[in-house]
Design a protein around this motif. Sequence first.
Motif, mmCIF file in Angstrom:
data_model
loop_
_atom_site.group_PDB
_atom_site.id
_atom_site.type_symbol
_atom_site.label_atom_id
_atom_site.label_comp_id
_atom_site.label_asym_id
_atom_site.label_seq_id
_atom_site.Cartn_x
_atom_site.Cartn_y
_atom_site.Cartn_z
ATOM 1 N N SER A 34 0.848 -1.192 0.000
ATOM 2 C CA SER A 34 0.000 0.000 0.000
ATOM 3 C C SER A 34 0.885 1.245 0.000
ATOM 4 C CB SER A 34 -0.903 0.010 1.236
ATOM 5 O OG SER A 34 -1.806 -1.064 1.195
ATOM 6 N N GLY A 35 0.539 2.198 -0.841
ATOM 7 C CA GLY A 35 1.320 3.424 -0.921
ATOM 8 C C GLY A 35 2.557 3.339 -1.779
ATOM 9 N N SER A 36 2.729 2.212 -2.480
ATOM 10 C CA SER A 36 3.932 2.049 -3.302
ATOM 11 C C SER A 36 3.848 2.796 -4.622
ATOM 12 C CB SER A 36 4.190 0.564 -3.571
ATOM 13 O OG SER A 36 3.107 -0.017 -4.284
ATOM 14 N N GLY A 37 2.625 3.181 -5.023
ATOM 15 C CA GLY A 37 2.455 3.925 -6.273
ATOM 16 C C GLY A 37 1.855 3.117 -7.401
ATOM 17 N N LYS A 38 1.411 1.892 -7.127
ATOM 18 C CA LYS A 38 0.951 1.029 -8.226
ATOM 19 C C LYS A 38 -0.322 1.545 -8.883
ATOM 20 C CE LYS A 38 -1.047 -2.418 -5.028
ATOM 21 N NZ LYS A 38 -0.692 -1.706 -3.765
ATOM 22 N N SER A 39 -1.287 2.013 -8.094
ATOM 23 C CA SER A 39 -2.512 2.554 -8.705
ATOM 24 C C SER A 39 -2.226 3.875 -9.419
ATOM 25 C CB SER A 39 -3.603 2.752 -7.644
ATOM 26 O OG SER A 39 -4.098 1.503 -7.205
ATOM 27 N N THR A 40 -1.352 4.690 -8.854
ATOM 28 C CA THR A 40 -0.963 5.942 -9.515
ATOM 29 C C THR A 40 -0.319 5.650 -10.865
ATOM 30 O OG1 THR A 40 -0.617 7.008 -7.371
ATOM 31 C CG2 THR A 40 0.399 8.048 -9.290
ATOM 32 N N LEU A 41 0.551 4.647 -10.906
ATOM 33 C CA LEU A 41 1.199 4.274 -12.164
ATOM 34 C C LEU A 41 0.160 3.876 -13.197
ATOM 35 C CD1 LEU A 41 3.625 3.591 -13.952
ATOM 36 C CD2 LEU A 41 3.765 1.361 -12.796
ATOM 37 N N VAL A 195 -2.177 -14.805 -6.105
ATOM 38 C CA VAL A 195 -2.866 -15.759 -6.981
ATOM 39 C C VAL A 195 -3.250 -15.086 -8.287
ATOM 40 C CG1 VAL A 195 -4.911 -17.223 -7.254
ATOM 41 C CG2 VAL A 195 -3.706 -17.158 -5.056
ATOM 42 N N ALA A 196 -3.777 -13.861 -8.201
ATOM 43 C CA ALA A 196 -4.138 -13.123 -9.411
ATOM 44 C C ALA A 196 -2.900 -12.839 -10.258
ATOM 45 C CB ALA A 196 -4.839 -11.813 -9.038
ATOM 46 N N ALA A 197 -1.821 -12.442 -9.614
ATOM 47 C CA ALA A 197 -0.588 -12.134 -10.346
ATOM 48 C C ALA A 197 -0.029 -13.361 -11.047
ATOM 49 C CB ALA A 197 0.456 -11.551 -9.399
ATOM 50 N N GLY A 198 -0.347 -14.560 -10.515
ATOM 51 C CA GLY A 198 0.128 -15.793 -11.129
ATOM 52 C C GLY A 198 -0.446 -16.059 -12.502
ATOM 53 N N TYR A 199 -1.496 -15.332 -12.891
ATOM 54 C CA TYR A 199 -2.084 -15.472 -14.224
ATOM 55 C C TYR A 199 -1.334 -14.636 -15.265
ATOM 56 C CZ TYR A 199 -6.235 -17.913 -12.462
ATOM 57 O OH TYR A 199 -7.083 -18.830 -11.892
ATOM 58 N N ALA A 200 -0.479 -13.729 -14.807
ATOM 59 C CA ALA A 200 0.176 -12.776 -15.709
ATOM 60 C C ALA A 200 1.412 -13.381 -16.371
ATOM 61 C CB ALA A 200 0.571 -11.521 -14.936
ATOM 62 N N ASP A 201 1.834 -12.745 -17.464
ATOM 63 C CA ASP A 201 3.101 -13.099 -18.102
ATOM 64 C C ASP A 201 4.276 -12.469 -17.375
ATOM 65 O OD1 ASP A 201 2.047 -14.495 -20.513
ATOM 66 O OD2 ASP A 201 1.187 -12.530 -20.949
ATOM 67 N N ARG A 202 4.009 -11.318 -16.766
ATOM 68 C CA ARG A 202 5.082 -10.514 -16.172
ATOM 69 C C ARG A 202 4.516 -9.763 -14.977
ATOM 70 N NH1 ARG A 202 7.074 -4.957 -19.073
ATOM 71 N NH2 ARG A 202 9.070 -4.609 -18.022
ATOM 72 N N VAL A 203 5.301 -9.716 -13.908
ATOM 73 C CA VAL A 203 4.908 -8.955 -12.729
ATOM 74 C C VAL A 203 5.943 -7.856 -12.492
ATOM 75 C CG1 VAL A 203 4.374 -9.012 -10.267
ATOM 76 C CG2 VAL A 203 3.831 -10.990 -11.694
ATOM 77 N N LEU A 204 5.450 -6.622 -12.352
ATOM 78 C CA LEU A 204 6.303 -5.488 -11.976
ATOM 79 C C LEU A 204 6.072 -5.191 -10.499
ATOM 80 C CD1 LEU A 204 5.588 -3.071 -14.970
ATOM 81 C CD2 LEU A 204 7.588 -4.554 -14.678
ATOM 82 N N TYR A 205 7.160 -5.020 -9.745
ATOM 83 C CA TYR A 205 7.067 -4.732 -8.319
ATOM 84 C C TYR A 205 7.462 -3.285 -8.051
ATOM 85 C CZ TYR A 205 6.922 -9.809 -7.774
ATOM 86 O OH TYR A 205 6.577 -11.134 -7.846
ATOM 87 N N LEU A 206 6.576 -2.557 -7.367
ATOM 88 C CA LEU A 206 6.853 -1.182 -6.999
ATOM 89 C C LEU A 206 7.096 -1.071 -5.497
ATOM 90 C CD1 LEU A 206 5.610 -0.512 -9.859
ATOM 91 C CD2 LEU A 206 4.764 1.581 -8.808
ATOM 92 N N ALA A 207 7.999 -0.185 -5.133
ATOM 93 C CA ALA A 207 8.214 0.198 -3.738
ATOM 94 C C ALA A 207 8.713 1.628 -3.734
ATOM 95 C CB ALA A 207 9.228 -0.721 -3.059
ATOM 96 N N ASP A 208 8.132 2.447 -2.880
ATOM 97 C CA ASP A 208 8.541 3.857 -2.764
ATOM 98 C C ASP A 208 8.493 4.574 -4.111
ATOM 99 O OD1 ASP A 208 9.092 3.467 -0.021
ATOM 100 O OD2 ASP A 208 11.075 2.673 -0.516
ATOM 101 N N GLY A 209 7.508 4.238 -4.946
ATOM 102 C CA GLY A 209 7.337 4.935 -6.211
ATOM 103 C C GLY A 209 8.299 4.529 -7.299
ATOM 104 N N ARG A 210 9.038 3.441 -7.083
ATOM 105 C CA ARG A 210 9.998 2.980 -8.092
ATOM 106 C C ARG A 210 9.770 1.511 -8.409
ATOM 107 N NH1 ARG A 210 15.891 5.387 -6.164
ATOM 108 N NH2 ARG A 210 15.313 7.608 -6.172
ATOM 109 N N ILE A 211 10.068 1.121 -9.647
ATOM 110 C CA ILE A 211 10.053 -0.292 -9.991
ATOM 111 C C ILE A 211 11.352 -0.909 -9.469
ATOM 112 C CG2 ILE A 211 10.098 -1.980 -11.879
ATOM 113 C CD1 ILE A 211 8.374 -0.035 -13.485
ATOM 114 N N VAL A 212 11.203 -1.859 -8.563
ATOM 115 C CA VAL A 212 12.381 -2.434 -7.905
ATOM 116 C C VAL A 212 12.679 -3.849 -8.376
ATOM 117 C CG1 VAL A 212 12.150 -0.988 -5.857
ATOM 118 C CG2 VAL A 212 10.963 -3.191 -5.946
ATOM 119 N N ASP A 213 11.739 -4.465 -9.095
ATOM 120 C CA ASP A 213 11.981 -5.829 -9.566
ATOM 121 C C ASP A 213 10.906 -6.182 -10.584
ATOM 122 O OD1 ASP A 213 13.213 -8.269 -9.797
ATOM 123 O OD2 ASP A 213 12.568 -9.046 -7.840
ATOM 124 N N GLU A 214 11.166 -7.256 -11.339
ATOM 125 C CA GLU A 214 10.150 -7.809 -12.227
ATOM 126 C C GLU A 214 10.337 -9.310 -12.273
ATOM 127 O OE1 GLU A 214 10.360 -6.723 -16.353
ATOM 128 O OE2 GLU A 214 12.537 -6.696 -16.359
#
Length: 237
Positions: A34-41, A195-214
């Motif tokens: 929460s607050g990582s910026g994912k909805s804003t992105l 579980v929902a993310a497991g349906y995707a081809d790719r997962v982007l991880y955000l923390a502190d408004g930055r993409i920190v992993d995929e």
Amino acid sequence: MTKAYGSGETRVLALDNVDVDIARGQFTAIMGPSGSGKSTLMHCLAGLDTVTAGRIWIDETEITRLRDKKLTQLRRDRVGFIFQAFNLLPTLNALENITLPMDIAGRKPDQQWLQRVVDTVGLSGRLKHRPSQLSGGQQQRVAVARALAARPEIIFGDEPTGNLDSRSGAEVLGFLRRSVDELGQTIVMVTHDPVAAGYADRVLYLADGRIVDEMWNPTSEQVLDRMKSFDTRGRVA
């Protein structure tokens, strides 16, 4: 892109120099605390919110340069949306809800494509039913079909299974997966659910408004393990 709210000492940096490409014909999930910026992105990518700095393209169109009227037209004609709240009109039946955006735009649906979408989401026997006559899972399937029916270039989903039980959620996620595999759709989904993310081809991880992993071709277990590396404040542990 950068997105900041407020100014001076109250300035909050929601997105901090995010640079990302979303591939056509793939299912991308955006995750983070929460607050990582994912909805804003997602809102910035979809043209629902403006950026403080940076540029965003959908195909060859730079949406950050569009005036309001052109941006509204782009969202209507080239972008689809699926929200946690189904956003169906209670006075319209399922079919009328599905075709509503095209009706507003004065465009006739491609009947062959419409039938294919309806078949893909399994609604053939429910088209005359109003939302009150449908389960939550069926209502969200109508919302998925509505997003698909106009053949948008990209569909954005904001926690699209957040209001559904696990069985209905799995059904909707399966339809989204099939829309990518069978219909060539491009989907970007914000979710907190491994579980929902497991349906995707790719997962982007955000923390502190930055993409920190995929992560590519994830399983729900892999996603859950990665999420455990974020502490309770949303920072990378």
